[in-house]
Design a protein around this motif. Structure first.
Motif, PDB file in Angstrom:
ATOM      1  N   SER A  17       9.393 -16.958  -5.757  1.00 33.21           N
ATOM      2  CA  SER A  17       8.669 -15.686  -5.785  1.00 33.21           C
ATOM      3  C   SER A  17       7.471 -15.709  -4.850  1.00 33.21           C
ATOM      4  O   SER A  17       6.909 -16.770  -4.567  1.00 33.21           O
ATOM      5  CB  SER A  17       8.176 -15.394  -7.208  1.00 33.21           C
ATOM      6  OG  SER A  17       9.237 -15.293  -8.123  1.00 33.21           O
ATOM      7  N   LEU A  18       7.101 -14.534  -4.388  1.00 37.64           N
ATOM      8  CA  LEU A  18       5.885 -14.325  -3.615  1.00 37.64           C
ATOM      9  C   LEU A  18       5.324 -12.965  -3.979  1.00 37.64           C
ATOM     10  O   LEU A  18       6.097 -12.065  -4.339  1.00 37.64           O
ATOM     11  CB  LEU A  18       6.143 -14.355  -2.113  1.00 37.64           C
ATOM     12  CG  LEU A  18       6.265 -15.694  -1.392  1.00 37.64           C
ATOM     13  CD1 LEU A  18       6.628 -15.439   0.075  1.00 37.64           C
ATOM     14  CD2 LEU A  18       5.005 -16.508  -1.503  1.00 37.64           C
ATOM     15  N   ARG A  19       4.019 -12.813  -3.854  1.00 35.46           N
ATOM     16  CA  ARG A  19       3.400 -11.503  -4.023  1.00 35.46           C
ATOM     17  C   ARG A  19       2.615 -11.170  -2.766  1.00 35.46           C
ATOM     18  O   ARG A  19       1.702 -11.897  -2.387  1.00 35.46           O
ATOM     19  CB  ARG A  19       2.485 -11.443  -5.242  1.00 35.46           C
ATOM     20  CG  ARG A  19       2.022 -10.025  -5.536  1.00 35.46           C
ATOM     21  CD  ARG A  19       1.205  -9.895  -6.784  1.00 35.46           C
ATOM     22  NE  ARG A  19      -0.203 -10.218  -6.551  1.00 35.46           N
ATOM     23  CZ  ARG A  19      -1.206  -9.720  -7.265  1.00 35.46           C
ATOM     24  NH1 ARG A  19      -0.959  -8.898  -8.264  1.00 35.46           N
ATOM     25  NH2 ARG A  19      -2.443 -10.081  -7.005  1.00 35.46           N
ATOM     26  N   LEU A  20       2.989 -10.065  -2.152  1.00 33.39           N
ATOM     27  CA  LEU A  20       2.275  -9.559  -0.992  1.00 33.39           C
ATOM     28  C   LEU A  20       1.236  -8.548  -1.433  1.00 33.39           C
ATOM     29  O   LEU A  20       1.448  -7.802  -2.395  1.00 33.39           O
ATOM     30  CB  LEU A  20       3.236  -8.902  -0.006  1.00 33.39           C
ATOM     31  CG  LEU A  20       4.421  -9.744   0.473  1.00 33.39           C
ATOM     32  CD1 LEU A  20       5.234  -8.948   1.504  1.00 33.39           C
ATOM     33  CD2 LEU A  20       3.978 -11.061   1.038  1.00 33.39           C
ATOM     34  N   SER A  21       0.137  -8.518  -0.688  1.00 30.66           N
ATOM     35  CA  SER A  21      -0.908  -7.530  -0.936  1.00 30.66           C
ATOM     36  C   SER A  21      -1.183  -6.757   0.333  1.00 30.66           C
ATOM     37  O   SER A  21      -1.061  -7.294   1.437  1.00 30.66           O
ATOM     38  CB  SER A  21      -2.204  -8.214  -1.396  1.00 30.66           C
ATOM     39  OG  SER A  21      -2.024  -8.923  -2.592  1.00 30.66           O
ATOM     40  N   CYS A  22      -1.580  -5.505   0.176  1.00 30.31           N
ATOM     41  CA  CYS A  22      -1.949  -4.657   1.308  1.00 30.31           C
ATOM     42  C   CYS A  22      -3.222  -3.931   0.923  1.00 30.31           C
ATOM     43  O   CYS A  22      -3.215  -3.083   0.032  1.00 30.31           O
ATOM     44  CB  CYS A  22      -0.838  -3.671   1.622  1.00 30.31           C
ATOM     45  SG  CYS A  22      -1.297  -2.451   2.873  1.00 30.31           S
ATOM     46  N   ALA A  23      -4.303  -4.264   1.617  1.00 29.14           N
ATOM     47  CA  ALA A  23      -5.584  -3.635   1.352  1.00 29.14           C
ATOM     48  C   ALA A  23      -5.829  -2.534   2.367  1.00 29.14           C
ATOM     49  O   ALA A  23      -5.741  -2.765   3.577  1.00 29.14           O
ATOM     50  CB  ALA A  23      -6.705  -4.674   1.422  1.00 29.14           C
ATOM     51  N   ALA A  24      -6.128  -1.351   1.881  1.00 30.18           N
ATOM     52  CA  ALA A  24      -6.389  -0.201   2.738  1.00 30.18           C
ATOM     53  C   ALA A  24      -7.878   0.064   2.802  1.00 30.18           C
ATOM     54  O   ALA A  24      -8.599  -0.079   1.812  1.00 30.18           O
ATOM     55  CB  ALA A  24      -5.668   1.025   2.201  1.00 30.18           C
TER      56      ALA A  24
END
Length: 120
Positions: A17-24
């Motif tokens: 598993s992996l968790r990606l994040s996207c900060a705007a």
């Protein structure tokens, strides 16, 4: 303008598993829909999942349904992609995108991408 910065990519074994994040940041009120796309070597960029803040409403590509989950924290202007049961064919550069239009249309803003590599 909306700036998007992805993080969380890396190398993982198949089944992991992996968790990606996207900060705007910037004019985040323009980002009514946020999404993840991916592009594997030699292939076209493809849609993975999206989330519409009003609802929220989520949409997934068939290839990731049941394995990936998109979620968001509106207060933090951050979107996540939880990826479970990863397969080698999930290897790609993953891009975060944002769209002004709530219901349809092109994505207006893009991040630089984060590499996900799944080893067999």
């Amino acid at each position: 303008q909306v700036q998007l910065v992805e993080s969380g990519g890396g190398l993982v074994q198949a089944g992991g598993s992996l968790r990606l994040s996207c900060a705007a940041s910037g004019r985040t009120s323009s980002a009514n829909v946020m999404a993840w796309f991916r592009q594997a070597p030699g292939k076209e960029r493809e849609f993975v999942a999206s989330i519409r803040w009003s609802g929220p409403v989520t949409i997934y590509a068939d290839s990731v349904k049941g394995r990936f989950t998109i979620s968001g924290d509106n207060a933090k202007n951050t979107v996540y992609l939880q990826m479970n049961s990863l397969k080698p064919e999930d290897t790609a550069v993953y891009y975060c995108a944002a769209r002004r239009s709530t219901y349809a249309g092109k994505y207006d803003f893009w991040g630089q991408g984060t590499q996900v590599t799944v080893s067999s």
